[in-house]
Design a protein around this motif. Sequence first.
Motif, PDB file in Angstrom:
ATOM      1  N   TYR A  67      -8.547   0.448  -5.222  1.00 22.74           N
ATOM      2  CA  TYR A  67      -7.396   1.252  -5.644  1.00 22.74           C
ATOM      3  C   TYR A  67      -7.047   1.053  -7.109  1.00 22.74           C
ATOM      4  O   TYR A  67      -6.069   1.606  -7.599  1.00 22.74           O
ATOM      5  N   GLN A 123      -1.984  -4.047  -8.516  1.00 23.13           N
ATOM      6  CA  GLN A 123      -1.214  -3.745  -7.327  1.00 23.13           C
ATOM      7  C   GLN A 123       0.097  -3.097  -7.778  1.00 23.13           C
ATOM      8  O   GLN A 123       0.462  -3.179  -8.956  1.00 23.13           O
ATOM      9  N   VAL A 132      -6.992   8.520  -8.507  1.00 19.76           N
ATOM     10  CA  VAL A 132      -7.163   7.470  -7.496  1.00 19.76           C
ATOM     11  C   VAL A 132      -8.475   7.678  -6.741  1.00 19.76           C
ATOM     12  O   VAL A 132      -9.223   6.720  -6.481  1.00 19.76           O
ATOM     13  N   ARG A 133      -8.788   8.922  -6.392  1.00 15.84           N
ATOM     14  CA  ARG A 133     -10.047   9.196  -5.681  1.00 15.84           C
ATOM     15  C   ARG A 133     -11.249   8.898  -6.564  1.00 15.84           C
ATOM     16  O   ARG A 133     -12.268   8.365  -6.102  1.00 15.84           O
ATOM     17  N   GLY A 183     -11.822   5.214  -6.528  1.00 20.50           N
ATOM     18  CA  GLY A 183     -12.446   4.785  -5.281  1.00 20.50           C
ATOM     19  C   GLY A 183     -13.945   5.038  -5.267  1.00 20.50           C
ATOM     20  O   GLY A 183     -14.729   4.190  -4.831  1.00 20.50           O
ATOM     21  N   ARG A 215      -0.170   4.889 -14.299  1.00 18.76           N
ATOM     22  CA  ARG A 215       0.780   4.120 -13.492  1.00 18.76           C
ATOM     23  C   ARG A 215       1.838   3.444 -14.368  1.00 18.76           C
ATOM     24  O   ARG A 215       3.016   3.388 -13.996  1.00 18.76           O
ATOM     25  N   ARG A 240       2.318   1.685  -3.490  1.00 18.93           N
ATOM     26  CA  ARG A 240       1.293   2.193  -4.407  1.00 18.93           C
ATOM     27  C   ARG A 240       1.070   3.690  -4.194  1.00 18.93           C
ATOM     28  O   ARG A 240       0.994   4.473  -5.145  1.00 18.93           O
ATOM     29  N   ALA A 241       0.975   4.087  -2.927  1.00 17.68           N
ATOM     30  CA  ALA A 241       0.753   5.505  -2.622  1.00 17.68           C
ATOM     31  C   ALA A 241       1.919   6.352  -3.117  1.00 17.68           C
ATOM     32  O   ALA A 241       1.724   7.469  -3.620  1.00 17.68           O
ATOM     33  N   TRP A 288     -15.591   2.605  -7.727  1.00 16.47           N
ATOM     34  CA  TRP A 288     -15.629   1.260  -7.141  1.00 16.47           C
ATOM     35  C   TRP A 288     -16.793   1.127  -6.155  1.00 16.47           C
ATOM     36  O   TRP A 288     -17.531   0.135  -6.178  1.00 16.47           O
ATOM     37  N   ASP A 319       1.733   6.656  -6.988  1.00 16.55           N
ATOM     38  CA  ASP A 319       0.621   7.518  -7.381  1.00 16.55           C
ATOM     39  C   ASP A 319       0.918   8.988  -7.076  1.00 16.55           C
ATOM     40  O   ASP A 319       0.602   9.875  -7.875  1.00 16.55           O
ATOM     41  N   ASP A 343       0.828  -1.211   0.000  1.00 13.00           N
ATOM     42  CA  ASP A 343       0.000   0.000   0.000  1.00 13.00           C
ATOM     43  C   ASP A 343       0.859   1.257   0.000  1.00 13.00           C
ATOM     44  O   ASP A 343       0.535   2.250  -0.658  1.00 13.00           O
TER      45      ASP A 343
END
Length: 554
Positions: free
Chosen positions: A404, A408, A156-157, A160, A366, A143-144, A163, A147, A140
């Motif tokens: 996310y 991954q 990313v938001r 979310g 990404r 990934r952060a 999703w 990003d 995590d």
Amino acid sequence: MLQHLTIKDFVIVDRLELEFSNGFGALTGETGAGKSILIDALALALGERADAGVVRSGCDRAEVAATFDVAPLPEVAAWLAANDLDADNELMLRRVVDAGGRSRAYINGSPATVQQLREVGEWLVDIHGQHAHQSLLRNDAQRALLDAHAGLGATVREVGVAWKTWRDAEQALRGASEGVEALQREREQLQWQIGELDALAFGDDEWATLDVEHRRLGHAASLIEGAQYALAVLAEDDAACERQIDSVADRLAGLAEYDPALAEVAELLGSVQAELSEAVSTLRRYADRVDLDPSRLAEVERRMDAVMTNARKFRVQPPELPGLLAGWRQRLAELDESADLAALEAKVATAQQAYLSVAGKLSAGRKKAAAEMGKAVSEVMRQLALSSGRFEVALPAVAGGAVYGLEQVEFRIGGLAGNEAKPLAKVASGGELSRISLAIQVLTSRSASVPTLIFDEVDVGIGGGVAEIVGRLLRELGSERQVLCVTHLPQVAAQANWQWQVSKATRNGATLSAIRPLDDDGRVQEIARMLGGVEITDITLQHARELLNLRVLA
């Protein structure tokens, strides 16, 4: 950039007033002297969690105030305006923590929330802690980091939100499919209840109107008798008030010719005559209108009884029945919608497609950033004596997607233990991991827009020539923005444009930490101490001068 920091009664600091310069600054001192306390104090002003433990022993409160030059940061001015806070080229963040652990926050002198400190602080300072390399082992965190480096935060938001919308739609479909019979029973119950209240046709304000009318009809006889009695006393009997007042008014009006003092009384009685006449007229109209109406009274009572019966049936007060009916209708509409499985399936498909669309956009960003980051970090690694290492950012797919995104993020290293790239946690030793972490932090800091970067002993596990290279990297960063590094390595400190020394002493029975700026001679002495330990020799001093001269010559 950070201009000024005031610290009062914080941990082992009684009072410090620090003026910051631009470029690369080093903060050095003996172990335990409190080098990291300055970073902790600044973090408090930026909205970090506070507790009573930060208050110096025996003191009522701790206070930290940090002043920043925000003239080059229009986004900060916009944020301040949006939050109704005073805006200027200088920004002061202040935090006060009392001995009980309660804290207060201020922005430019105005009370603020800790969350507001955190929000504005994200534009001002980026702190890299000494244990940052440990978080790099978590997917995590990797990934952060990718990003953030790629500027994909907004996407990313969006992913979310998409999703959650997709999952909510699936849950609605699943609930409708699994509970068809229960939903049908609920629909039938609601339809019956709505039918009952529809038949009653009870209005929002009807109960209050019925209550007023019922009280009037139920007391009609008393009302008629009272109105007639009042008319008799006021106007219709032989000794009625109206006649008596008329007689007194005429008598006084005549006497007023002999004594003007009675004229005022006569005038007041004239007003009484007019108002009494109006009251009598109103009473006569009322008496003509009010009458006994037993049939209407019975009709009102039947209506009120029907309303009360329904109120008891549904266990509410009579005035609540219209709201209850509206709620039932809304719930029935929801059930009708949920019963349409085809419509729910279409919503799921639409939500899924929306998620895949924005997640695909995130994946593309990404993929591009991963290739660039792998190449750039590998280059910095080579400078840090990891020339055989190769940094890669892998993007393994996640079946079905996740909140996310569709993949991954996994940092991998090749070349250190075989050519095949393997996850960071399985390849790098402690010292290698520290250097790799530093390489990533230097890279991500270069791409960030934050004007002040702070590195808190991120050079742990590094030494020798590599330490000198670390110092050069930090100095390069210092040419673009303000950099402060807490370090125990003389090779790193020697590369700094300016240097502060942290010391600890006992005064009046209390252990206190102090910070002082070092001039050229002071820097030689401090670098020599870092090199030679307890006894500083001429050779150690010469070595210190050589390290400092390397900075000048580079």
